[in-house]
Every structure is written in C-alpha cells, then in structure tokens.
Motif scaffolding. Sequence first.
Motif, PDB file in Angstrom:
ATOM      1  N   UNK A 194      87.238  50.765 -15.009  1.00  0.00           N
ATOM      2  CA  UNK A 194      87.109  49.940 -16.212  1.00  0.00           C
ATOM      3  C   UNK A 194      86.258  48.698 -15.956  1.00  0.00           C
ATOM      4  N   UNK A 195      86.520  48.020 -14.848  1.00  0.00           N
ATOM      5  CA  UNK A 195      85.808  46.761 -14.587  1.00  0.00           C
ATOM      6  C   UNK A 195      84.315  46.979 -14.341  1.00  0.00           C
ATOM      7  N   UNK A 196      83.957  48.097 -13.741  1.00  0.00           N
ATOM      8  CA  UNK A 196      82.532  48.400 -13.588  1.00  0.00           C
ATOM      9  C   UNK A 196      81.875  48.618 -14.948  1.00  0.00           C
ATOM     10  N   UNK A 197      82.572  49.294 -15.827  1.00  0.00           N
ATOM     11  CA  UNK A 197      82.053  49.517 -17.179  1.00  0.00           C
ATOM     12  C   UNK A 197      81.935  48.182 -17.922  1.00  0.00           C
ATOM     13  N   UNK A 198      82.944  47.336 -17.783  1.00  0.00           N
ATOM     14  CA  UNK A 198      82.908  46.035 -18.445  1.00  0.00           C
ATOM     15  C   UNK A 198      81.718  45.203 -17.970  1.00  0.00           C
ATOM     16  N   UNK A 199      81.426  45.274 -16.673  1.00  0.00           N
ATOM     17  CA  UNK A 199      80.266  44.546 -16.165  1.00  0.00           C
ATOM     18  C   UNK A 199      78.979  45.078 -16.769  1.00  0.00           C
ATOM     19  N   UNK A 200      78.885  46.397 -16.899  1.00  0.00           N
ATOM     20  CA  UNK A 200      77.691  46.998 -17.484  1.00  0.00           C
ATOM     21  C   UNK A 200      77.545  46.608 -18.954  1.00  0.00           C
ATOM     22  N   UNK A 201      78.627  46.620 -19.697  1.00  0.00           N
ATOM     23  CA  UNK A 201      78.573  46.258 -21.106  1.00  0.00           C
ATOM     24  C   UNK A 201      78.155  44.806 -21.282  1.00  0.00           C
ATOM     25  N   UNK A 202      78.655  43.935 -20.400  1.00  0.00           N
ATOM     26  CA  UNK A 202      78.220  42.542 -20.479  1.00  0.00           C
ATOM     27  C   UNK A 202      76.728  42.433 -20.148  1.00  0.00           C
ATOM     28  N   UNK A 203      76.281  43.198 -19.152  1.00  0.00           N
ATOM     29  CA  UNK A 203      74.864  43.205 -18.809  1.00  0.00           C
ATOM     30  C   UNK A 203      73.996  43.633 -19.984  1.00  0.00           C
ATOM     31  N   UNK A 204      74.445  44.630 -20.745  1.00  0.00           N
ATOM     32  CA  UNK A 204      73.693  45.063 -21.923  1.00  0.00           C
ATOM     33  C   UNK A 204      73.628  43.963 -22.971  1.00  0.00           C
ATOM     34  N   UNK A 205      74.720  43.222 -23.134  1.00  0.00           N
ATOM     35  CA  UNK A 205      74.706  42.083 -24.062  1.00  0.00           C
ATOM     36  C   UNK A 205      73.678  41.041 -23.616  1.00  0.00           C
ATOM     37  N   UNK A 206      73.644  40.772 -22.316  1.00  0.00           N
ATOM     38  CA  UNK A 206      72.697  39.788 -21.785  1.00  0.00           C
ATOM     39  C   UNK A 206      71.259  40.258 -22.005  1.00  0.00           C
ATOM     40  N   UNK A 207      70.998  41.517 -21.730  1.00  0.00           N
ATOM     41  CA  UNK A 207      69.637  42.044 -21.851  1.00  0.00           C
ATOM     42  C   UNK A 207      69.136  42.005 -23.291  1.00  0.00           C
ATOM     43  N   UNK A 208      70.048  42.080 -24.239  1.00  0.00           N
ATOM     44  CA  UNK A 208      69.644  42.057 -25.652  1.00  0.00           C
ATOM     45  C   UNK A 208      68.943  40.753 -26.016  1.00  0.00           C
ATOM     46  N   UNK A 209      69.353  39.660 -25.364  1.00  0.00           N
ATOM     47  CA  UNK A 209      68.761  38.346 -25.670  1.00  0.00           C
ATOM     48  C   UNK A 209      68.139  37.714 -24.421  1.00  0.00           C
ATOM     49  N   UNK A 210      67.782  38.553 -23.453  1.00  0.00           N
ATOM     50  CA  UNK A 210      67.345  38.051 -22.151  1.00  0.00           C
ATOM     51  C   UNK A 210      66.097  37.176 -22.255  1.00  0.00           C
ATOM     52  N   UNK A 211      65.113  37.616 -23.000  1.00  0.00           N
ATOM     53  CA  UNK A 211      63.851  36.862 -23.084  1.00  0.00           C
ATOM     54  C   UNK A 211      64.086  35.454 -23.624  1.00  0.00           C
ATOM     55  N   UNK A 212      64.912  35.333 -24.647  1.00  0.00           N
ATOM     56  CA  UNK A 212      65.161  34.018 -25.238  1.00  0.00           C
ATOM     57  C   UNK A 212      66.033  33.153 -24.338  1.00  0.00           C
ATOM     58  N   UNK A 213      67.099  33.739 -23.796  1.00  0.00           N
ATOM     59  CA  UNK A 213      68.038  32.964 -22.984  1.00  0.00           C
ATOM     60  C   UNK A 213      67.434  32.533 -21.649  1.00  0.00           C
ATOM     61  N   UNK A 214      66.533  33.331 -21.112  1.00  0.00           N
ATOM     62  CA  UNK A 214      65.971  33.037 -19.796  1.00  0.00           C
ATOM     63  C   UNK A 214      64.593  32.398 -19.874  1.00  0.00           C
ATOM     64  N   UNK A 215      64.151  32.043 -21.065  1.00  0.00           N
ATOM     65  CA  UNK A 215      62.842  31.407 -21.224  1.00  0.00           C
ATOM     66  C   UNK A 215      62.810  30.067 -20.501  1.00  0.00           C
ATOM     67  N   UNK A 216      61.684  29.788 -19.893  1.00  0.00           N
ATOM     68  CA  UNK A 216      61.426  28.478 -19.292  1.00  0.00           C
ATOM     69  C   UNK A 216      60.195  27.927 -19.999  1.00  0.00           C
TER      70      UNK A 216
END
Length: 393
Positions: free
Chosen positions: A61-83
């Motif tokens: 379960x915890x591995x899946x939860x980490x992956x799901x959170x990663x997908x959430x991050x990737x959805x807005x990665x360009x904006x959140x990680x912009x410098x």
Amino acid sequence: MQKNTYDVILAGGGVMGCAVATYLLKADNRLKVAIIEKDLTYARASTPLSDGNTRVQFNIRENIQMSLYGLDVLEHFAEEMAVGDDKPDVAFRQQGDLFLVDEDGREGALQGLELQRSMNCDVQWMTPEMIGEQYPLFNIASCIGGTIGRQDGTMDPYAVLIAYKNKAEALGATLIEAEVAELLRNGKRMGGVRLASGEVLKSNIVVNTAGAWAAGLAQTIGVNLPVQPTKRQVFVIETNVQPERPLPLTVFPSGLYLIQENGGVFLCGKSLASDPIGTEDFSWDLQLFIDVLWPDLAAYVPSFDRLKVLRGWAGLYAINTFDGNAILGESPQVCGLYLANGFSGHGFQQCHAVGRYLSELITGQELSLDLSIFSPKRILDNKPVFESKRKLV
C-alpha cells in the motif's frame, strides 16, 4: 550559526538529496541546508542512467501511495518547480506499463491488482485474447494474462533531477561539489561529515542520500546497511518492425523489459543474477545482449529476431538485499542520522514522497503519509517487508 555548520547536511546530491532539500526549505526557509555531491556532471549518478519510469503497480500500500503522490506532483511539476521564468519540462508520457503474467505470477498479480483497484488506481486485467488483439507482436503462449496501469509512464529522469537541484538552490540550499569521505558522530548523535579534502562540516542532522554508495558511507559510522551497488545494463535497439499502436512499457514473465522510444527504436534490459557488484564498472557489454537478452526477447517478440543494437549504457541500482524495499527514516543506532537508501530500482519515482516524508520527520511536522513500514528498525528486528514474488523492474 558558524561557518561550516548547518542545520541539515545531505550526503549525496542526486535526485533524492535534492528532493529532500527542496521539501525541507519549503517547510522552513530559515534552515541552513547543505547538499554535498561529488560530481555535479552526474556522469555516474543512477537517476540519469535510469529508464525514468513511474508506476502504481506495487503490492504494498505505501509504495502505491508514494506513486500516487508522485503523479500528483508531476501534474503541476513545471509550475511548482519553476525558478523565475525557467519551467522544467520532464517530458512525462503515460504510455502505460504492461506486466505479462505466467502461471507462477498469477497469485501475486491478482493480489496486487485487487489492492491497486481498491485505491482507485487505473489498472486493468488483460486476458490473453485482449493482449493478442491489442499487441499482436507479442508471443504470449506462456502467459495467462497481464496487468496494465494506464497511469504508469516514463519521463526524462535527468530533467527531474536538475529541476530539484535548481529549486533547492533557489530556495537557499548550499550546493557543495565534494566527496563525503566519512560521517562523524558525537557520542550517540550525529556530528557532521568529513570531506575527502579533510574539511569538516558540522551538523546534528545528516541524511544519507548517497544511492549506490550509501552502504560504504554508513559503514564509516558503524551502521551496516544491506545495500549492494549493482550494475544494470540498458540496450538501445532498432528494428524494421512498426507496431500498429504505441506499445506500453512491457515486462515479460522472465523479467525482461521493453520500452518503445519511437517508431522502431526500443530500450531493453533485464536484471540478471550475474550482474556485477561494485561502484567502478560502468561498461556495457554487447555480447551480453547477443548471448542472453536477445534470445529471451526474440522468444517473446518473434519479429525481433533481426535488429540492430544502436548503443547501450550501464548504471547502478542500490539493491536492498534484505527485502528489496526502501530503508527510510532515522537510524535507531545514531540520533540525527536519517536514511533514504536501498530503493532497489524504484527510488527515482519515489523521490517526491520521500522528500516530503523526511522533511516532515526532520522538522517535526504532522506526517502527510506514514511510511514507517520502511523504517530501518525493521532490519535490526529482522522483519522484512517483501513486495511480491513477481519480477518487477
């Protein structure tokens, strides 16, 4: 605070170290954080030499939860990680991961599928008839079916690493190009690190994010980690075969995997019992492909009996020989030593969740996701956490 004294030192500046630093500074921008990386060209770092895959198809379960959170991050990665105006493009393509299953893998595959579906993951079972219809290139005579995760996919791993590095620096992290030769302790607490130059950097909190080099570094302070640096090879091949539709990343029952890059160009690799252990060998062996991988590949994809090997490379996996899962959290042996080690090939995709988790542990925040199942204490207690019997990449 004195010069050469930090609140947190990251011993290793790959994607894991830079992700932890980014989350720490997002949580508290007053922290003085140092990232120490021995080679900022990242020529031998594991992340740029990986296939850059992420998947929700796990059996824990915890591995899946980490992956799901990663997908959430990737959805807005360009904006959140912009410098500034620089927005990272990690070229994420969700072509899906297809795990073909033989009789030996049936139980684990169906158990995993049930768990994944219960967590609202977009994973389906494919019958042999469905696989044959959609992917007629494959010889599935030995397969009883397969699982396909439509959220799974690949991206540019180097772009993810550089995005975290740039963001951590923009938030105030100090990036030091140097080799950590030794961890230092004051009694039962961390005291800092000694660099190969002899310079000492002080901190009561050090995070071991040294990847394939993690066990050797931990050993300098008397902490034994069951992590082996293991060489894995990737081969780039070209065929005259043009699939009718784009192929998902496909893992065959033998553990062989195939990734379509574009047209008739594919990546291919496999974990082998003979994979060398060590941190110095980065050569790739064409003969290994010809003698071992090609017969395996041609058995599953008969039309690949003729192909051209364009190039190849080798990188290091940090294999956790204890149970194949992350060693994550504060060491029970040394206060202030945090571990993010032994990911066994899926660390890249978990860097987002690990960065957040360790930052919350270190700063004493409420945990967004409880990952204590991967605590290093389980090793001392001899309580392994196994994923499944399936041959997952």
